[in-house]
Design a protein around this motif. Structure first.
Motif, mmCIF file in Angstrom:
data_model
loop_
_atom_site.group_PDB
_atom_site.id
_atom_site.type_symbol
_atom_site.label_atom_id
_atom_site.label_comp_id
_atom_site.label_asym_id
_atom_site.label_seq_id
_atom_site.Cartn_x
_atom_site.Cartn_y
_atom_site.Cartn_z
ATOM 1 N N ASN A 74 40.198 -34.706 -51.491
ATOM 2 C CA ASN A 74 40.649 -35.181 -50.184
ATOM 3 C C ASN A 74 39.516 -35.783 -49.354
ATOM 4 O OD1 ASN A 74 39.695 -32.406 -50.247
ATOM 5 N ND2 ASN A 74 40.088 -32.380 -48.058
ATOM 6 N N PRO A 75 39.844 -36.708 -48.428
ATOM 7 C CA PRO A 75 38.816 -37.275 -47.551
ATOM 8 C C PRO A 75 38.392 -36.287 -46.483
ATOM 9 C CG PRO A 75 40.964 -38.146 -46.962
ATOM 10 C CD PRO A 75 41.164 -37.330 -48.202
ATOM 11 N N ASN A 76 37.197 -36.511 -45.961
ATOM 12 C CA ASN A 76 36.669 -35.696 -44.875
ATOM 13 C C ASN A 76 36.859 -36.467 -43.576
ATOM 14 O OD1 ASN A 76 35.185 -34.250 -43.030
ATOM 15 N ND2 ASN A 76 33.422 -33.936 -44.367
ATOM 16 N N TYR A 77 37.765 -36.013 -42.722
ATOM 17 C CA TYR A 77 38.072 -36.731 -41.485
ATOM 18 C C TYR A 77 36.906 -36.693 -40.507
ATOM 19 C CZ TYR A 77 42.857 -36.383 -43.218
ATOM 20 O OH TYR A 77 43.980 -36.472 -43.995
ATOM 21 N N GLU A 78 35.971 -35.786 -40.720
ATOM 22 C CA GLU A 78 34.843 -35.650 -39.801
ATOM 23 C C GLU A 78 33.634 -36.478 -40.224
ATOM 24 O OE1 GLU A 78 35.217 -31.345 -37.831
ATOM 25 O OE2 GLU A 78 34.386 -31.305 -39.842
ATOM 26 N N ALA A 79 33.701 -37.135 -41.354
ATOM 27 C CA ALA A 79 32.531 -37.827 -41.899
ATOM 28 C C ALA A 79 32.452 -39.286 -41.481
ATOM 29 C CB ALA A 79 32.535 -37.727 -43.422
ATOM 30 N N ASP A 126 35.226 -38.867 -51.740
ATOM 31 C CA ASP A 126 36.364 -38.137 -52.278
ATOM 32 C C ASP A 126 37.013 -38.942 -53.394
ATOM 33 O OD1 ASP A 126 38.868 -39.695 -50.829
ATOM 34 O OD2 ASP A 126 37.091 -39.585 -49.549
ATOM 35 N N LEU A 127 37.669 -38.250 -54.285
ATOM 36 C CA LEU A 127 38.278 -38.894 -55.442
ATOM 37 C C LEU A 127 39.458 -39.771 -55.048
ATOM 38 C CD1 LEU A 127 37.936 -39.043 -58.490
ATOM 39 C CD2 LEU A 127 39.522 -37.130 -58.710
ATOM 40 N N GLU A 128 40.114 -39.428 -53.957
ATOM 41 C CA GLU A 128 41.253 -40.236 -53.509
ATOM 42 C C GLU A 128 40.845 -41.698 -53.288
ATOM 43 O OE1 GLU A 128 43.264 -40.674 -49.338
ATOM 44 O OE2 GLU A 128 43.856 -38.736 -50.204
ATOM 45 N N LEU A 150 38.209 -29.497 -45.158
ATOM 46 C CA LEU A 150 37.600 -28.640 -46.174
ATOM 47 C C LEU A 150 37.881 -29.219 -47.548
ATOM 48 C CD1 LEU A 150 38.612 -25.131 -44.762
ATOM 49 C CD2 LEU A 150 36.344 -26.179 -44.700
ATOM 50 N N ALA A 151 36.887 -29.201 -48.398
ATOM 51 C CA ALA A 151 37.022 -29.826 -49.715
ATOM 52 C C ALA A 151 38.073 -29.114 -50.558
ATOM 53 C CB ALA A 151 35.678 -29.811 -50.437
ATOM 54 N N ILE A 152 38.962 -29.910 -51.167
ATOM 55 C CA ILE A 152 39.950 -29.398 -52.109
ATOM 56 C C ILE A 152 39.579 -29.918 -53.491
ATOM 57 C CG2 ILE A 152 42.387 -29.334 -52.727
ATOM 58 C CD1 ILE A 152 41.782 -27.971 -50.112
ATOM 59 N N LYS A 153 39.435 -29.009 -54.439
ATOM 60 C CA LYS A 153 39.065 -29.378 -55.808
ATOM 61 C C LYS A 153 40.024 -28.707 -56.779
ATOM 62 C CE LYS A 153 34.186 -29.457 -54.404
ATOM 63 N NZ LYS A 153 32.809 -28.989 -54.698
ATOM 64 N N THR A 154 40.271 -29.357 -57.896
ATOM 65 C CA THR A 154 41.240 -28.791 -58.834
ATOM 66 C C THR A 154 40.724 -27.508 -59.474
ATOM 67 O OG1 THR A 154 40.405 -30.189 -60.628
ATOM 68 C CG2 THR A 154 42.275 -31.026 -59.363
ATOM 69 N N ASN A 155 39.402 -27.346 -59.569
ATOM 70 C CA ASN A 155 38.889 -26.118 -60.186
ATOM 71 C C ASN A 155 39.010 -24.914 -59.266
ATOM 72 O OD1 ASN A 155 36.846 -26.573 -58.357
ATOM 73 N ND2 ASN A 155 35.196 -26.641 -59.860
ATOM 74 N N MET A 156 39.465 -25.154 -58.017
ATOM 75 C CA MET A 156 39.717 -24.033 -57.110
ATOM 76 C C MET A 156 41.029 -23.333 -57.451
ATOM 77 S SD MET A 156 38.784 -25.596 -53.377
ATOM 78 C CE MET A 156 37.098 -25.910 -52.868
ATOM 79 N N ILE A 157 41.910 -24.055 -58.125
ATOM 80 C CA ILE A 157 43.242 -23.536 -58.404
ATOM 81 C C ILE A 157 43.283 -22.986 -59.825
ATOM 82 C CG2 ILE A 157 45.701 -24.063 -58.403
ATOM 83 C CD1 ILE A 157 44.332 -24.428 -55.708
ATOM 84 N N LYS A 158 43.570 -21.719 -59.942
ATOM 85 C CA LYS A 158 43.661 -21.102 -61.255
ATOM 86 C C LYS A 158 44.947 -21.533 -61.939
ATOM 87 C CE LYS A 158 41.059 -17.001 -59.845
ATOM 88 N NZ LYS A 158 41.075 -15.522 -59.702
ATOM 89 N N ALA A 159 44.931 -21.495 -63.253
ATOM 90 C CA ALA A 159 46.087 -21.935 -64.045
ATOM 91 C C ALA A 159 47.132 -20.830 -64.110
ATOM 92 C CB ALA A 159 45.640 -22.332 -65.445
ATOM 93 N N ASP A 160 47.577 -20.339 -62.954
ATOM 94 C CA ASP A 160 48.573 -19.272 -62.932
ATOM 95 C C ASP A 160 49.809 -19.651 -62.130
ATOM 96 O OD1 ASP A 160 47.555 -19.377 -60.441
ATOM 97 O OD2 ASP A 160 46.932 -17.267 -60.330
ATOM 98 N N GLY A 161 49.948 -20.960 -61.918
ATOM 99 C CA GLY A 161 51.109 -21.423 -61.174
ATOM 100 C C GLY A 161 50.855 -21.591 -59.694
ATOM 101 N N ASN A 162 49.650 -21.237 -59.211
ATOM 102 C CA ASN A 162 49.365 -21.353 -57.786
ATOM 103 C C ASN A 162 49.364 -22.781 -57.302
ATOM 104 O OD1 ASN A 162 49.158 -18.641 -57.401
ATOM 105 N ND2 ASN A 162 46.930 -18.564 -57.646
#
Length: 826
Positions: free
Chosen positions: A75-80, A86-88, A372-384
């Motif tokens: 995601n982009p950083n609105y404060e920057a 960001d990857l977007e 706040l940075a959102i990254k795919t490795n923050m999300i565990k592969a448990d359906g979250n």
């Protein structure tokens, strides 16, 4: 059988002289084109996303590259201050690689994109629109359908629809989940700090579960519709004001124009947003059926208003505009500008941000949370990563791909047979330009004897600037100025390199140039401003707000767009991405070079939306007014120094900094078609370029490429504002700013070259800007790296570019050609 052959011929793009090679070879050459970048994965930080992207393109170990992508923020950083890391921001290059390089065959990359889309609905929508834009290759009336991409788009849409079922895709609605806690509590801050960061992140980027707590106000349902006109025409606003924002319930938007009864409505805002923008673009096609286009446009927009307010948003990052929900389409502010083939129109939307109504002063805190940075490795592969209301059984029923990898590759190969390398004829054959500059023109007519259809069309053209062009600045201008001040404060600590340009604007006497320019009284000034720049944006906002039932909303604002179909906006979007990158380079180096650029989003193969520049007019329109109405001004310079007389230092500073910045962009990217209909002046003195149909390796005209050997457009009319070629502003400001900007671009050239090279190795010559193939890439690199041995030689070289451009006869003759061909003043 005959019909089948006709369809195949209609989709074939192999016209013209046959060339060796086919389109896929452009991305098969990517290793050669990108070989100068070393595959050094070990030294790349997580925030160096451009470096990570190039590893994806050149690395043999794609698993390692995809693993690195998982550590990048989505995601982009609105404060920057819009410094994008960001990857977007790189979705065009990411999807370009997935479609053209991998041919949708890399399951690991598909899983990564899917996972990122499941946790960030902004990312999901932009991926969807980019994929849809690549589902056809369009050149004029010729199309090649990439059917396997279309199939993938359909499956992606269905997957995201299921993922976000039951949610509202307005990020700022996330606190509604905790309705009892947050709305009733005394402080929004208390509500935010009481929730864990992880939970906030998931709720912000997955949307929120809808809560049907309130009965929608009847006024909210009727506002903007034809029924509203009938029932409320004679009532005062005090009789229909929505006094409680909780009376507004954001629901799904169902399509107004899609009457397919077989399609069941789905309780999901992911599809809702797609339905809304599909309807908006369909209107362009509908307008071609009517002779009284503006009246018909208003009736169609009023039909759409029956489904608003809704959980839909404008997918633009600037000013956090995407975090606002669409309340209403102000149909009376919308105007059509029809050409022979198309009917683009302007669109004015009322929007608001739900969760800050009771806590307006907490907006910065919310933006901080959403940055706040959102990254795919923050999300565990448990359906979250799935939406909160999707039951766990969904994992078992989640759709798998219905086509094999072999089928994808074979289909691509067959479809690419119709796309021959370097075979697109992109000459502009239309007698009139239909670029977005038309929306900034002010045209008057004294002919009162037109028939009704012609009168309607002339009204379209006349009122575009007066009533619908200039977007609300009540909030936006304040946000822009605050961001600019913040940026200036940050940049001030980077060194003294820009102090000369700024500190020299201290002597009012020096730059007023006594004896030049007229002294205007207040009445004259306001009348000229109204005529040249149209209705003041703040006045326009207040006028519309006074008639709106939503006038009590603290976060209420307007947003203005241009909607176009029939044009390949992928190139315009790509050009603005490059211009944004130049702007970031100037900011990183602390240079006071100003690029006021606009956002563009391609919504499909030949349609999209364009942000309107606020409070600006074309130089063409300005010159017409000076020659026909305001003859007391001898020329453009005389007007500038008269109109901005009371704020001349700031206006000149804005002017020279924007002039130098766009000259650099036009030189490096070789932006052409720079007539006065494609250059704007705003009411603060900035010059702004628009309409980028010709850059890198393509120019308008057949055998008469007047601009071909001109480094950039720098006519004496523009320099005269700065006191002429011997003036201090030109010698000490423009020349030095241009040189420092050149060095900054040279230092960060890879940021531009990589974006261009990655896009070329996928799109190849299906984008007009790549008509010259690899030669265009080499010429771009050469412009960054002239053959000089020292900074002193570079300074001489750069000054030579300026001297060569000064009032170049080719640029002057191009303006004359545009005047005789299209009536564009110079």
């Amino acid at each position: 059988m005959q019909q089948k052959d006709q369809n195949q011929n209609a989709g074939c793009l192999c016209f013209g002289k046959k060339q060796k090679g086919e389109f896929p070879k452009t991305f098969k050459k990517s290793g050669k084109i990108l070989k100068k970048y070393k595959d050094n994965s070990l030294d790349i930080s997580d925030d160096a996303i451009l470096e990570v992207m190039i590893r994806l393109y050149i690395s043999e170990n794609k698993s390692k590259a995809i693993e690195m992508l998982q550590r990048c923020r989505i995601n982009p950083n609105y404060e920057a201050n819009l410094i994008r890391n960001d990857l977007e921001y790189f979705i065009p290059q990411l999807i370009n690689f997935l479609v053209f390089h991998q041919q949708l065959s890399d399951e690991r990359l598909i899983q990564f994109i899917t996972k990122a889309s499941q946790i960030d609905f902004f990312f999901a929508h932009l991926v969807y629109f980019q994929l849809k834009s690549l589902s056809q290759i369009v050149a004029h009336s010729n199309r090649v359908e990439l059917k396997i991409v279309q199939k993938f788009v359909q499956e992606f849409e269905e997957k995201m629809t299921i993922n976000y079922q039951g949610n509202l895709l307005i990020a700022t609605q996330f606190l509604k989940i905790h309705l009892d806690d947050s709305i009733k509590s005394s402080s929004l801050r208390k509500s935010i700090t009481s929730i864990s960061n992880k939970k906030i992140k998931q709720e912000v980027y997955q949307g929120s579960v809808r809560i049907r707590s309130y009965k929608q106000n009847e006024v909210v349902q009727l506002y903007g519709t034809n029924q509203w006109e009938q029932e409320m025409a004679n009532k005062s606003p005090s009789q229909y004001i929505v006094r409680n924002y909780e009376d507004i319930e954001l629901e799904d938007y169902t399509s107004t124009f899609d009457n397919n009864e077989d399609i069941q409505p789905v309780d999901t805002a992911f599809q809702s947003n797609i339905n809304f923008w599909n309807d908006i673009t369909k209107i362009c096609d509908e307008l071609s059926k009517s002779n009284t286009k503006t009246q018909y446009l208003h009736s169609l927009l009023n039909k759409m208003n029956a489904n608003l307010p809704a959980a839909v948003y404008v997918p633009f990052v600037k000013n956090s505009i995407r975090n606002y929900a669409v309340l209403n389409i102000v149909s009376k502010e919308s105007r059509v500008f029809s050409t022979k083939m198309r009917s683009p129109y302007s669109l004015t939307l009322e929007i608001y941000r739900p969760e800050i109504e009771d806590n307006y002063t907490e907006q910065q805190l919310l933006d901080k949370q959403m940055s706040l940075a959102i990254k795919t490795n923050m999300i565990k592969a448990d359906g979250n990563c799935q939406s909160q209301v999707i039951i766990s059984e969904q994992q078992n029923t989640q759709m798998n791909r219905t086509f094999s990898l072999a089928e994808a590759q074979n289909t691509f190969n067959n479809e690419f047979q119709n796309i021959k390398f370097n075979q697109f004829n992109y000459q502009n054959n239309e007698p009139e330009s239909d670029g977005i500059g038309l929306f900034y023109n002010y045209r008057q007519t004294n002919n009162q004897n037109q028939d009704s259809d012609q009168q309607d069309e002339m009204i379209d053209q006349q009122i575009i600037v007066q009533q619908s062009l200039f977007s609300n600045a009540t909030d936006d201008q304040q946000n822009d100025k605050v961001a600019e001040q913040t940026s200036s404060q940050k940049l001030s600590g980077l060194g003294d390199q820009s102090n000369l340009e700024i500190s020299s604007f201290n002597s009012r006497v020096s730059y007023l140039q006594v004896g030049k320019g007229l002294v205007l009284n207040q009445e004259e000034y306001l009348e000229i401003k109204q005529t040249i720049f149209g209705e003041n944006s703040i006045d326009q906002s207040e006028r519309i707000k006074r008639q709106s039932p939503f006038q009590t909303l603290r976060s209420w604002k307007l947003v203005h767009l241009i909607i176009k179909t029939g044009d390949n906006l992928k190139q315009e979007q790509f050009a603005l991405q490059l211009i944004c990158q130049f702007d970031q380079i100037f900011k990183k180096e602390g240079l006071p070079l100003k690029l006021r650029y606009y956002e563009v989003l391609s919504l499909g193969p030949d349609c999209g939306m364009i942000e309107m520049i606020k409070n600006a007019t074309t130089i063409d329109s300005l010159q017409k007014n000076l020659q026909k109405k305001y003859t007391q001004f001898s020329d453009f310079s005389d007007f500038f120094r008269s109109f901005f007389r009371n704020n001349i230092e700031q206006a000149l500073q804005n002017y020279v900094q924007s002039l130098a910045a766009y000259c650099l962009v036009c030189y490096f990217l070789q932006v052409k078609d720079r007539h006065n209909g494609n250059i704007l002046l705003d009411d603060e003195g900035h010059l702004i370029h628009i309409d980028f149909g010709f850059f890198l390796s393509i120019s308008p005209g057949k055998g008469m490429e007047f601009e071909g050997k001109v480094p950039f457009k720098l006519l004496s009319d523009y320099i005269k504002v700065l006191g002429g070629v011997k003036g201090t502003l030109f010698q000490d400001h423009f020349r030095k700013l241009f040189y420092k900007g050149f060095k900054a671009c040279q230092k960060h050239q890879n940021e531009i070259l990589l974006l261009v090279e990655m896009m070329y190795t996928g799109h190849g010559t299906t984008l007009p800007c790549f008509q010259k193939g690899e030669v265009a890439l080499k010429e771009l690199e050469n412009r960054f790296n002239p053959r000089v041995a020292s900074d002193a030689e570079l300074f001489v070289y750069v000054q030579g570019l300026i001297n060569k451009s000064l009032d170049n006869w080719r640029a002057r003759w191009y303006d004359k050609f545009q005047y005789f061909a299209q009536g564009i003043f110079y």
